[in-house]
Design an enzyme around this catalytic site. Structure first.
Site, PDB file in Angstrom:
ATOM      1  CD  GLU A 175      -5.649  -8.902   3.479  1.00  0.00           C
ATOM      2  OE1 GLU A 175      -5.157  -8.870   4.623  1.00  0.00           O
ATOM      3  OE2 GLU A 175      -5.419  -8.036   2.604  1.00  0.00           O
ATOM      4  CG  ASP A 204      -7.266  -2.935   1.673  1.00  0.00           C
ATOM      5  OD1 ASP A 204      -6.635  -3.718   0.939  1.00  0.00           O
ATOM      6  OD2 ASP A 204      -6.904  -2.640   2.827  1.00  0.00           O
ATOM      7  CG  HIS A 237      -4.725  -6.585  -0.704  1.00  0.00           C
ATOM      8  ND1 HIS A 237      -4.177  -5.603   0.084  1.00  0.00           N
ATOM      9  CD2 HIS A 237      -3.771  -6.900  -1.622  1.00  0.00           C
ATOM     10  CE1 HIS A 237      -2.939  -5.345  -0.324  1.00  0.00           C
ATOM     11  NE2 HIS A 237      -2.677  -6.118  -1.376  1.00  0.00           N
ATOM     12  CG  HIS A 283      -2.114  -0.830   1.135  1.00  0.00           C
ATOM     13  ND1 HIS A 283      -3.282  -0.398   0.550  1.00  0.00           N
ATOM     14  CD2 HIS A 283      -2.360  -2.093   1.558  1.00  0.00           C
ATOM     15  CE1 HIS A 283      -4.202  -1.353   0.619  1.00  0.00           C
ATOM     16  NE2 HIS A 283      -3.663  -2.397   1.223  1.00  0.00           N
TER      17      HIS A 283
END
Length: 252
Positions: free
Chosen positions: A229, A147, A232, A140
């Site tokens: 995830e 996200d 993500h 990130h």
């Protein structure tokens, strides 16, 4: 004549000051709102509504900041979704490196509150880094990871998070867990549980279909999902060095 000249000098000075004080972003970063203001934003780490229970270091504003190429590709995804009465909703974009260090300190503080357990119902938070749910050096911070989720624009998305209310954990049915104003993906955002894995067999067919729809829409613009995830995604090749500049309010 002298008075006109004075006015012009004053105007130039004001322009100069305004330009100097305007928010500038390094390394090809942009505010997503400047690329596509229709994409919904709910940057959770700028609020107390996250697994740490407070705003993270470096989040001075709830703004999605990304590399320009990432923003342009998100715009293309949004254009496709809009025709289907859907929208992207951003939970996190660029993350200052100091925020990841803040997460490390949180994981090591030796406390497990009820609010934190909503996000980590089965895994001790001290294990989150070892198991790959949180990284001390996050992609990130390069501006290439995101996200996000989907919003059905035809649905009732009015439910809001109430900090005074006790919610079930992130794996509970959507009616019992904290509202996120988005489609039911089978778990809440940032849910560190096997049900949060993108291909989890334990979710129902409708939830699985929503996940596949999101992954497919993002993949058409080159984004890759992280298997642990469902929320993500990253854009290969768009990253580079990690940054630590704070997220400041966007100036129009």
């Amino acid at each position: 004549m002298r008075s006109i000249k004075s006015i012009l000098i004053a105007l130039l000075a004001i322009t100069s000051i305004s330009s100097a004080s305007a928010q500038s972003l390094p390394g090809g970063f942009v505010y997503l709102r400047d690329i596509d203001p229709t994409i919904i934003q709910d940057v959770r780490y700028a609020t107390p509504n996250n697994f740490v229970g407070r705003p993270l270091a470096g989040y001075g504003a709830g703004e999605c900041v990304v590399k320009r190429e990432v923003g342009l590709r998100l715009k293309a995804v949004q254009e496709e979704l809009t025709a289907q009465n859907l929208s992207l909703k951003m939970f996190d974009c660029y993350r200052p490196a100091r925020a990841s260090l803040d997460m490390v300190k949180w994981s090591q503080n030796g406390r497990e509150t009820a609010a934190e357990r909503r996000y980590n119902p089965k895994i001790p938070k001290s294990e989150l880094f070892r198991l790959g749910y949180i990284a001390s050096r996050s992609q990130h911070s390069t501006g290439a990871a995101l996200d996000l989720t989907l919003v059905d624009l035809k649905a009732d998305n009015s439910g809001k998070y109430d900090p005074t209310k006790t919610y079930a954990d992130c794996t509970a049915p959507v009616e019992a867990r904290a509202p996120e104003g988005s489609v039911d993906m089978g778990t809440g955002y940032d849910c560190t549980d096997a049900r949060g894995h993108t291909a989890a067999p334990s979710i129902n067919p409708e939830q699985r279909a929503w996940r596949r729809r999101l992954v497919a829409a993002m993949a058409r613009q080159g984004f890759v999902n992280y298997s642990k995830e469902w929320w993500h995604f990253s854009l290969p090749g768009a990253g580079g060095a990690a940054y630590d500049f704070p997220i400041q309010p966007r100036r129009s």
